[in-house]
Design a protein around this motif. Sequence first.
Motif, PDB file in Angstrom:
ATOM      1  N   ARG A   1      21.001  27.439 -12.793  1.00  0.00           N
ATOM      2  CA  ARG A   1      20.083  26.582 -12.019  1.00  0.00           C
ATOM      3  C   ARG A   1      20.408  26.626 -10.527  1.00  0.00           C
ATOM      4  O   ARG A   1      19.516  26.718  -9.695  1.00  0.00           O
TER       5      ARG A   1
ATOM      6  N   GLU B   1      20.138  24.318 -24.228  1.00  0.00           N
ATOM      7  CA  GLU B   1      20.315  24.258 -22.768  1.00  0.00           C
ATOM      8  C   GLU B   1      19.204  25.033 -22.068  1.00  0.00           C
ATOM      9  O   GLU B   1      18.634  24.580 -21.082  1.00  0.00           O
ATOM     10  N   LEU B   2      18.925  26.209 -22.614  1.00  0.00           N
ATOM     11  CA  LEU B   2      17.909  27.084 -22.043  1.00  0.00           C
ATOM     12  C   LEU B   2      16.546  26.387 -22.022  1.00  0.00           C
ATOM     13  O   LEU B   2      15.856  26.370 -20.999  1.00  0.00           O
TER      14      LEU B   2
ATOM     15  N   ALA C   1      10.306  25.997 -19.251  1.00  0.00           N
ATOM     16  CA  ALA C   1      11.254  26.716 -20.110  1.00  0.00           C
ATOM     17  C   ALA C   1      10.913  26.533 -21.580  1.00  0.00           C
ATOM     18  O   ALA C   1      11.370  27.292 -22.429  1.00  0.00           O
TER      19      ALA C   1
ATOM     20  N   MET D   1      24.357  27.244 -17.777  1.00  0.00           N
ATOM     21  CA  MET D   1      23.013  26.863 -17.350  1.00  0.00           C
ATOM     22  C   MET D   1      23.033  26.174 -15.990  1.00  0.00           C
ATOM     23  O   MET D   1      22.144  26.381 -15.174  1.00  0.00           O
ATOM     24  N   LYS D   2      24.072  25.367 -15.747  1.00  0.00           N
ATOM     25  CA  LYS D   2      24.190  24.736 -14.419  1.00  0.00           C
ATOM     26  C   LYS D   2      24.278  25.818 -13.349  1.00  0.00           C
ATOM     27  O   LYS D   2      23.636  25.745 -12.302  1.00  0.00           O
TER      28      LYS D   2
ATOM     29  N   THR E   1      15.886  23.613 -19.370  1.00  0.00           N
ATOM     30  CA  THR E   1      15.975  23.948 -17.938  1.00  0.00           C
ATOM     31  C   THR E   1      14.913  23.201 -17.139  1.00  0.00           C
ATOM     32  O   THR E   1      15.193  22.585 -16.121  1.00  0.00           O
ATOM     33  N   ASP E   2      13.666  23.300 -17.609  1.00  0.00           N
ATOM     34  CA  ASP E   2      12.546  22.597 -16.954  1.00  0.00           C
ATOM     35  C   ASP E   2      11.381  22.606 -17.935  1.00  0.00           C
ATOM     36  O   ASP E   2      11.503  23.132 -19.048  1.00  0.00           O
TER      37      ASP E   2
ATOM     38  N   SER F   1       8.286  28.366 -14.265  1.00  0.00           N
ATOM     39  CA  SER F   1       9.623  27.936 -14.676  1.00  0.00           C
ATOM     40  C   SER F   1      10.671  28.655 -13.847  1.00  0.00           C
ATOM     41  O   SER F   1      10.405  29.688 -13.237  1.00  0.00           O
ATOM     42  N   GLN F   2      11.877  28.091 -13.823  1.00  0.00           N
ATOM     43  CA  GLN F   2      13.013  28.771 -13.188  1.00  0.00           C
ATOM     44  C   GLN F   2      13.429  29.988 -13.995  1.00  0.00           C
ATOM     45  O   GLN F   2      14.037  30.910 -13.476  1.00  0.00           O
ATOM     46  N   ILE F   3      13.144  29.952 -15.316  1.00  0.00           N
ATOM     47  CA  ILE F   3      13.649  31.026 -16.177  1.00  0.00           C
ATOM     48  C   ILE F   3      12.541  31.997 -16.601  1.00  0.00           C
ATOM     49  O   ILE F   3      11.341  31.706 -16.469  1.00  0.00           O
TER      50      ILE F   3
END
Lengths: 412, 412
Positions: free
Chosen positions: A120, A305-306, A313, A116-117, A309-310, A377-379
Amino acid sequence: MFEKNLEQYIELIVKRGLNIEKGDRVHIYADVSIHEYVKPVVARIYAAGAVEVEVIYSDEVITRQKYLHDEEALFDTISEVEQARYKKWEKSCSKRLSMVSPNPKAMDGVSSERIMKNARMAYLSMKDYKAKMMGDKMSWSIAAFPTKEWAKVVFPEVDDANKAVDLLWDAIFSGTHVLDGPDACANWDKHVQTLYARLDILNAFDLTSLHYTNSLGTDLVVGLPAGHRWKGGGSTNIITDKSFAPNIPTEEVYTLGDANSVDGIVYSSKPLLFSGQIIDGFKLELKNGVVVDATAEKGDAMLKELLSTDDGAKRFGEVALVPYASPISLSGILFSMTLFDENASCHFALGNAYENTLPASAGKSGEELKELGFNVSQIHVDFMIGTPDLQIMGKRKNGEIIAIFKEGNFAF
Amino acid sequence: MFEKNLEQYIELIVKRGLNIEKGDRVHIYADVSIHEYVKPVVARIYAAGAVEVEVIYSDEVITRQKYLHDEEALFDTISEVEQARYKKWEKSCSKRLSMVSPNPKAMDGVSSERIMKNARMAYLSMKDYKAKMMGDKMSWSIAAFPTKEWAKVVFPEVDDANKAVDLLWDAIFSGTHVLDGPDACANWDKHVQTLYARLDILNAFDLTSLHYTNSLGTDLVVGLPAGHRWKGGGSTNIITDKSFAPNIPTEEVYTLGDANSVDGIVYSSKPLLFSGQIIDGFKLELKNGVVVDATAEKGDAMLKELLSTDDGAKRFGEVALVPYASPISLSGILFSMTLFDENASCHFALGNAYENTLPASAGKSGEELKELGFNVSQIHVDFMIGTPDLQIMGKRKNGEIIAIFKEGNFAF
C-alpha cells in the motif's frame, strides 16, 4: 545453443518487449540473484540507442529480513526516496523492465499484513506512475529469468539444480516462441497474429456476459460492459504511438469484466504467487461484482489481506481467455509464477482494469467509472481458473447464446 | 574453518566496525558480485538489534556501461533521488557500512573526466552527509570482500580462481587479526592497544614538522599544525559517544598535515585504485602546501582530474604512519586497493582533513580553517609512499630533531 537462445530472448525483450529506440531511457528491476543476466540486457539496451539505463536491484533474502525485523513504523511510511524515483521516471517517460525470478518460498514466515502494508505504501509513492502504466502512457515489459530456487520448485524431481535451471530455460525459451525459428522477433510477430485473429472474432460477437462452468465447481456469470474491447498480443503507448509487449510470453486475449455485475462462484485452478507467498486452493463467491466470501486452503490470511486493500480489490478488473491447448499449458509445467501460469490458463484479475479495454473510460474518474463498470483499485492481481473441462457460454447483445469455450479450448 | 573465520570477520564488522546496538539504523553499500556475503551481514546486524537496514547494490559492470553510454547531461546533474536518500540517512543518523570488492579493471576505457564529473555531482548530493562523516558525527566502516576478479589481480600466478579467492580470504582474515585468536573482537581490541601506545608517544613529541626521505627520491617536509592530534585504532561518534572502526583493517596512526606548509617531492610506492581506475608510478611536487607538479606513469589523466577537483584537492589532509614491518606489509601482498595497501604503508591523503585531528577546527569554517592549516576539499584520497628504506625525521616545538622512522619502521 544456450548462448544463442539467450541472445535471441534478450533481443525479443529489448526489441518487442520495450521496443527500444535511440534516445530512450529505461529503468530495470531485478533481484541480485540474476545479476549475470542483467548485464547483457543492459548492454543490448544501450546498443539499441538508450541514453540512460538505471538498474534497481532487490535482494529477496534481505527483503524477507526487513519484513521480519524492520520497526513497525516503517510499514506505515511512504518513502521519499521512492517517490523521487517514480516522479523522475514519470516525468522522463522512462521505459520499465521487470526482470522477474520468482521464489515461491521467498517470504515464508512473513506476516501477510506487513506485505500488504508495504504494497500500500509502495502504491501511494507511485500513484501517478502506476496510472501512466495502466493507461498505456508508459512502455513496460515483464520477462522471467531462472534461479536455482525457482527451478527446484518447478522441477522437484530433478536433483541436480543446474540441470533444473537448464530445463527451466528450455521451458521459458519454448513458451516465449524463441525456439519456433531462428529469429525470436519474427517468431513473436507470427504468434501474435493468431491472437489478433481471436480479438477480431470476440469483438465482433459484441458480448454482454460470459457464463463459466467446470467440474471444480465454478459457476460464474461475468458481465461485460457495453463498449468493452478485447485486447491481446501487445500494447501501444498512446503518447508515443509505439508498440510494446507488457508480458513475455503472452497467450491471452483479455478485456474487462463489469465491476458491478459478476455473480456466482469461481475456484482457482493453479497456485497464485503473490509478493513471495503462495495462495492456493481458493474459492471466491461474488454478488453484484463484489467478492462476498473467500477461502483458501493455503495462504488464506494473505488472500483476505489482498481483498481488503480497497473496494476495487474485491472486484474484477480483467477477464482473460487462454486455451487449455496453448503451448505453455501443453508443456504440463506448473511454473508457480503468474507470468507463465496465466498464459497457460483462463484467468481473472482482482483490481484495476486497463483503460484500453474500455475506450469510454478515458479521462473519466470516480462515479463515472463506477457507472461504466470500470474497476479502480490499488491492486491488479491475476489468478488462474482454467481447467481442461472449462465451458464458457457467451451472451450476445442480441440475446443469442454462443459457445466461447468448450472442453477448455476456444469453441470457434 | 572458513565458515568460522567468516562468522568472526562479520562479528568484527558488526560489533567493532559499526558497534551495532538496539534501535540502530544501517545502510550498506555493496556490489552485486558479493551479494552472498551481504545476506549474513544483514542478518547479524538485525540480530544485534537494528530496526532498519537498507542495502544499496551497485553493479560495476553496469556502472561502466553507464559511463560509456549515458548522455552527457546526466554527468552534470545532481540526482534528486540520491539527495533524498542522503538527507534521510543524515536525519536518521543511519550508520554506514561500505562492503568493498575492488576491481582494478572495472573502469578500463572509461573517461576519467566522466568519473570525476560523477564524483563531483555525488559530492554535491551528499555534502551535509559527508560533513557528518568526516566530523565523526556519523558512525561508519569499510570492510573488504573478495571476488574472483580481485583475487586474480592479487594472485596472478594462481590459475584456479577459486583458489585465488581462498588465498585472498586468508590474507583478509590475517590482516584484520581474525586469525590471532578465537575471538576476532578480542583480537582487535588487543591490537588497537599497540596503536594507542604509539599515539601517546607521538602526541607527547609535540612535533612541528616531519621530513621524509627515501631512495625513490622522496624528499619532503610536511608541517604539522599547532594543536594537531595523532589518532588511530578507531573513532568515537561525538554525538552518541559510541566507538566505531572506520577501517577494517587499521594499522595506521594519523594526523593532519599543514595545508599551507608542505614542500618538496614525494614518490608513490604502490598503485592507487581510484573509482575503478589505477594511478601508478606517480610523483608530486609541493610548494607551500600545494601540488605544483604531478605526473603518473599510469593514469596520468585521472591523477590530474583528481587534483583539479578544487583547491583543497591539491593539498594534504592526512599524514599517516604505518611501519614497513606491519603484518599486512610483511605478507608481501599487493592488494591493489587502498583499504589494505594504506595499512601496509606510510601514506598521505589529498583533500579534506579529519576534524578529530585538529580539535581547534570544530565549528570553524573558510578563512579560519585555512589559517589553522586545516584542509577543506570535496575529496579525501589516500596514496601510499612507504618503502623499506623510508626515513622520517621529526622536528619538535623546542627545535629538537628526532628520528620517527628509520629503515621503514618506527624509530622508537
